[in-house]
Motif scaffolding. Structure first.
Motif, PDB file in Angstrom:
ATOM      1  N   PRO A   1      29.337  43.780   4.104  1.00 44.24           N
ATOM      2  CA  PRO A   1      29.600  42.403   4.523  1.00 44.24           C
ATOM      3  C   PRO A   1      28.804  42.034   5.774  1.00 44.24           C
ATOM      4  CG  PRO A   1      31.654  43.582   4.120  1.00 44.24           C
ATOM      5  CD  PRO A   1      30.555  44.595   4.100  1.00 44.24           C
ATOM      6  N   SER A   2      28.351  40.802   5.841  1.00 40.24           N
ATOM      7  CA  SER A   2      27.540  40.365   6.982  1.00 40.24           C
ATOM      8  C   SER A   2      28.326  40.379   8.288  1.00 40.24           C
ATOM      9  CB  SER A   2      26.978  38.965   6.730  1.00 40.24           C
ATOM     10  OG  SER A   2      28.031  38.044   6.538  1.00 40.24           O
ATOM     11  N   ASP A   3      29.654  40.266   8.217  1.00 39.20           N
ATOM     12  CA  ASP A   3      30.458  40.264   9.443  1.00 39.20           C
ATOM     13  C   ASP A   3      31.042  41.639   9.780  1.00 39.20           C
ATOM     14  OD1 ASP A   3      32.185  40.203   7.258  1.00 39.20           O
ATOM     15  OD2 ASP A   3      33.655  38.916   8.251  1.00 39.20           O
ATOM     16  N   LEU A   4      30.605  42.684   9.085  1.00 42.45           N
ATOM     17  CA  LEU A   4      31.062  44.040   9.385  1.00 42.45           C
ATOM     18  C   LEU A   4      30.456  44.495  10.706  1.00 42.45           C
ATOM     19  CD1 LEU A   4      32.637  46.522   8.273  1.00 42.45           C
ATOM     20  CD2 LEU A   4      30.454  47.310   7.328  1.00 42.45           C
ATOM     21  N   HIS A   5      31.277  45.036  11.588  1.00 40.88           N
ATOM     22  CA  HIS A   5      30.779  45.552  12.868  1.00 40.88           C
ATOM     23  C   HIS A   5      29.691  46.577  12.578  1.00 40.88           C
ATOM     24  CE1 HIS A   5      30.686  47.642  16.714  1.00 40.88           C
ATOM     25  NE2 HIS A   5      31.318  46.590  17.234  1.00 40.88           N
ATOM     26  N   LYS A   6      28.588  46.509  13.314  1.00 43.22           N
ATOM     27  CA  LYS A   6      27.420  47.362  13.032  1.00 43.22           C
ATOM     28  C   LYS A   6      27.759  48.855  13.051  1.00 43.22           C
ATOM     29  CE  LYS A   6      25.749  47.285  17.817  1.00 43.22           C
ATOM     30  NZ  LYS A   6      26.332  48.560  18.172  1.00 43.22           N
ATOM     31  N   ASP A   7      28.703  49.269  13.870  1.00 42.76           N
ATOM     32  CA  ASP A   7      29.055  50.694  13.934  1.00 42.76           C
ATOM     33  C   ASP A   7      29.724  51.189  12.656  1.00 42.76           C
ATOM     34  OD1 ASP A   7      28.111  50.557  16.511  1.00 42.76           O
ATOM     35  OD2 ASP A   7      30.076  50.699  17.464  1.00 42.76           O
ATOM     36  N   LEU A   8      30.297  50.267  11.866  1.00 36.91           N
ATOM     37  CA  LEU A   8      31.058  50.649  10.676  1.00 36.91           C
ATOM     38  C   LEU A   8      30.222  50.739   9.404  1.00 36.91           C
ATOM     39  CD1 LEU A   8      34.280  48.542  11.258  1.00 36.91           C
ATOM     40  CD2 LEU A   8      33.949  50.982  11.679  1.00 36.91           C
ATOM     41  N   VAL A   9      28.943  50.422   9.472  1.00 40.25           N
ATOM     42  CA  VAL A   9      28.105  50.431   8.263  1.00 40.25           C
ATOM     43  C   VAL A   9      28.201  51.757   7.496  1.00 40.25           C
ATOM     44  CG1 VAL A   9      25.718  50.305   7.426  1.00 40.25           C
ATOM     45  CG2 VAL A   9      26.580  48.580   9.028  1.00 40.25           C
TER      46      VAL A   9
END
Length: 191
Positions: free
Chosen positions: A5-13
């Motif tokens: 998702p585009s709004d996923l926090h970058k650390d959670l990718v």
């Protein structure tokens, strides 16, 4: 298909493979408890912050696959750091709170966890720790849990295979994202 998702926090990718609603079945077997097949629903969601919210409900299934009664419920929060270390806080309906630490495997969507701390209310069953392995295998979420008590050494007690639950909104979103120049026969994808 793993969607980020585009709004996923970058650390959670790296944890994106967990996102969504999952459902399936598994086996429960531990000394002193009823051996049974169980159904399970799991949800991993996010709100843009640096953690995933986790919820799981399981229930005993009869020989025909019908729900008999609740088995276990748990909820918590999952975090991952740049070094692929994973931290999980979890609360279970039986009065146990756990802190789990582990790490994500290199080059594959798999997470190994082990308890670091366990707290229980006075009426909770004896429990002293556990291990869990989660993996994304051929589009399914699979997991196995091990636990130990003061009387029973660490051993597997639950495992399940879960399928992604697809909503009508998911199908509509995917359909809108298809390219306009899709081949009519579908065979062209394989040439």
């Amino acid at each position: 298909m793993i969607e980020i998702p585009s709004d996923l926090h970058k650390d959670l990718v790296p944890l994106a493979f967990l996102l969504g609603n999952w459902a399936g079945a598994g086996v429960h077997d531990f000394p002193g408890a009823e051996k049974c097949n169980f159904g399970q629903e799991v949800s991993f969601s996010h709100d843009g912050r640096d953690f995933l919210e986790y919820r799981s409900s399981t229930w005993v299934l009869d020989k025909d696959g019908n729900k008999v009664r609740p088995l276990e419920s748990e909820s918590g929060f999952w975090r991952i750091h740049a070094d692929r270390k994973v931290e999980v806080t979890m609360t279970r309906d039986d009065g146990v709170i756990e802190i789990w630490y582990g790490e994500m495997a290199d080059q594959k969507p798999q997470i190994d966890l082990v308890t670091d701390a366990v707290a229980r209310i006075a009426s909770a069953q004896p429990y002293s720790g556990g291990k869990r392995l989660y993996g994304y295998v051929k589009s399914d979420l699979m997991w196995v849990g091990e636990k130990q008590t003061p009387e029973v050494s660490l051993r597997p007690y639950m495992s399940a295979q879960l399928k992604k639950v697809v909503s009508a909104e998911d199908v509509e979103r995917w359909a809108k994202a298809l390219p306009d120049d899709m081949p009519d026969d579908g065979i062209a994808f394989f040439k």
